[in-house]
Design a protein around this motif. Sequence first.
Motif, mmCIF file in Angstrom:
data_model
loop_
_atom_site.group_PDB
_atom_site.id
_atom_site.type_symbol
_atom_site.label_atom_id
_atom_site.label_comp_id
_atom_site.label_asym_id
_atom_site.label_seq_id
_atom_site.Cartn_x
_atom_site.Cartn_y
_atom_site.Cartn_z
ATOM 1 N N ALA A 146 -6.656 -1.675 9.864
ATOM 2 C CA ALA A 146 -7.101 -1.382 8.492
ATOM 3 C C ALA A 146 -6.015 -1.740 7.481
ATOM 4 C CB ALA A 146 -7.467 0.094 8.372
ATOM 5 N N LYS A 147 -4.752 -1.391 7.774
ATOM 6 C CA LYS A 147 -3.654 -1.721 6.866
ATOM 7 C C LYS A 147 -3.448 -3.239 6.804
ATOM 8 C CE LYS A 147 -2.091 2.121 5.191
ATOM 9 N NZ LYS A 147 -2.292 2.405 3.795
ATOM 10 N N ARG A 148 -3.602 -3.909 7.934
ATOM 11 C CA ARG A 148 -3.466 -5.378 7.930
ATOM 12 C C ARG A 148 -4.561 -6.011 7.078
ATOM 13 N NH1 ARG A 148 -1.184 -7.170 13.832
ATOM 14 N NH2 ARG A 148 0.213 -5.395 13.993
ATOM 15 N N THR A 160 0.822 -1.215 0.000
ATOM 16 C CA THR A 160 0.000 0.000 0.000
ATOM 17 C C THR A 160 0.857 1.265 0.000
ATOM 18 O OG1 THR A 160 -0.231 0.092 2.407
ATOM 19 C CG2 THR A 160 -1.865 -1.204 1.197
ATOM 20 N N GLU A 180 -5.951 -4.604 4.474
ATOM 21 C CA GLU A 180 -5.551 -4.370 3.081
ATOM 22 C C GLU A 180 -4.558 -5.423 2.616
ATOM 23 O OE1 GLU A 180 -4.354 -0.461 1.716
ATOM 24 O OE2 GLU A 180 -5.390 0.433 3.425
ATOM 25 N N ASP A 213 -6.303 -8.682 1.914
ATOM 26 C CA ASP A 213 -7.176 -8.632 0.750
ATOM 27 C C ASP A 213 -6.435 -8.484 -0.568
ATOM 28 O OD1 ASP A 213 -9.291 -8.840 2.465
ATOM 29 O OD2 ASP A 213 -9.734 -6.690 2.514
ATOM 30 N N ARG A 214 -5.137 -8.337 -0.527
ATOM 31 C CA ARG A 214 -4.351 -8.156 -1.775
ATOM 32 C C ARG A 214 -4.428 -9.389 -2.653
ATOM 33 N NH1 ARG A 214 1.479 -7.335 -0.437
ATOM 34 N NH2 ARG A 214 1.666 -6.914 -2.640
#
Length: 87
Positions: free
Chosen positions: A73-75, A60, A77, A80-81
Amino acid sequence: MKVNVIGEMTEEEVNQYIARAESINKGKVIDEMTLRPDGDYVDIEYHFAPANFERIRRITGYLVGALDRFNNAKRAEVEDRVKHSVA
Protein backbone atom coordinates in the motif's frame (compact mmCIF):
# COMPACT_ATOMS: atom_id res chain seq x y z
CA MET A 1 46.79 9.37 -2.87
CA LYS A 2 48.59 11.62 -5.31
CA VAL A 3 50.99 14.09 -3.67
CA ASN A 4 52.26 17.13 -5.57
CA VAL A 5 55.26 18.98 -4.13
CA ILE A 6 55.87 22.41 -5.61
CA GLY A 7 59.34 23.31 -4.37
CA GLU A 8 61.81 21.22 -2.42
CA MET A 9 60.98 18.88 0.46
CA THR A 10 62.53 15.69 1.74
CA GLU A 11 60.61 12.44 1.48
CA GLU A 12 60.45 12.28 5.28
CA GLU A 13 58.79 15.73 5.45
CA VAL A 14 56.26 14.72 2.80
CA ASN A 15 55.42 11.53 4.72
CA GLN A 16 54.93 13.54 7.94
CA TYR A 17 52.51 15.91 6.19
CA ILE A 18 50.60 12.93 4.75
CA ALA A 19 50.33 11.29 8.19
CA ARG A 20 49.16 14.58 9.75
CA ALA A 21 46.56 15.14 7.02
CA GLU A 22 45.19 11.62 7.45
CA SER A 23 44.98 11.99 11.25
CA ILE A 24 43.17 15.36 11.01
CA ASN A 25 40.72 14.17 8.34
CA LYS A 26 39.62 10.80 9.75
CA GLY A 27 36.75 9.28 7.85
CA LYS A 28 37.58 11.17 4.66
CA VAL A 29 39.61 9.85 1.74
CA ILE A 30 42.22 12.29 0.49
CA ASP A 31 42.43 11.90 -3.27
CA GLU A 32 45.16 14.47 -3.93
CA MET A 33 47.36 16.72 -1.81
CA THR A 34 49.55 19.65 -2.90
CA LEU A 35 52.40 20.93 -0.73
CA ARG A 36 54.01 24.32 -1.41
CA PRO A 37 56.95 25.14 0.89
CA ASP A 38 57.39 28.88 1.45
CA GLY A 39 60.23 29.62 3.84
CA ASP A 40 59.21 28.50 7.33
CA TYR A 41 55.65 27.71 6.22
CA VAL A 42 54.04 25.12 3.96
CA ASP A 43 50.78 25.72 2.11
CA ILE A 44 48.72 22.54 2.04
CA GLU A 45 45.82 21.93 -0.35
CA TYR A 46 43.59 18.84 -0.06
CA HIS A 47 41.26 17.32 -2.61
CA PHE A 48 38.93 14.73 -1.12
CA ALA A 49 37.40 11.77 -2.93
CA PRO A 50 33.61 12.08 -3.37
CA ALA A 51 31.66 10.75 -0.39
CA ASN A 52 28.98 8.14 -0.85
CA PHE A 53 25.58 9.15 0.45
CA GLU A 54 22.12 7.73 0.62
CA ARG A 55 19.22 9.79 -0.65
CA ILE A 56 16.64 10.47 2.03
CA ARG A 57 13.12 11.51 1.07
CA ARG A 58 9.98 12.38 2.98
CA ILE A 59 7.27 10.03 1.76
CA THR A 60 3.80 9.96 3.30
CA GLY A 61 5.11 11.51 6.50
CA TYR A 62 8.15 9.26 6.90
CA LEU A 63 11.84 9.94 6.23
CA VAL A 64 13.08 6.99 4.20
CA GLY A 65 16.22 6.08 2.32
CA ALA A 66 14.91 3.01 0.52
CA LEU A 67 11.47 1.66 -0.23
CA ASP A 68 12.29 -1.97 0.54
CA ARG A 69 10.67 -1.75 4.01
CA PHE A 70 7.37 -0.39 2.67
CA ASN A 71 4.36 -2.67 2.28
CA ASN A 72 2.42 -2.80 -1.00
CA ALA A 73 0.00 0.00 0.00
CA LYS A 74 2.82 2.44 0.86
CA ARG A 75 4.64 1.53 -2.37
CA ALA A 76 1.44 2.28 -4.31
CA GLU A 77 1.24 5.69 -2.59
CA VAL A 78 4.80 6.43 -3.70
CA GLU A 79 4.02 5.48 -7.30
CA ASP A 80 0.86 7.63 -7.31
CA ARG A 81 2.60 10.77 -6.01
CA VAL A 82 2.68 13.86 -8.18
CA LYS A 83 6.25 14.94 -8.77
CA HIS A 84 6.73 18.69 -9.12
CA SER A 85 9.52 20.12 -11.21
CA VAL A 86 11.62 23.14 -10.29
CA ALA A 87 11.48 25.90 -12.88
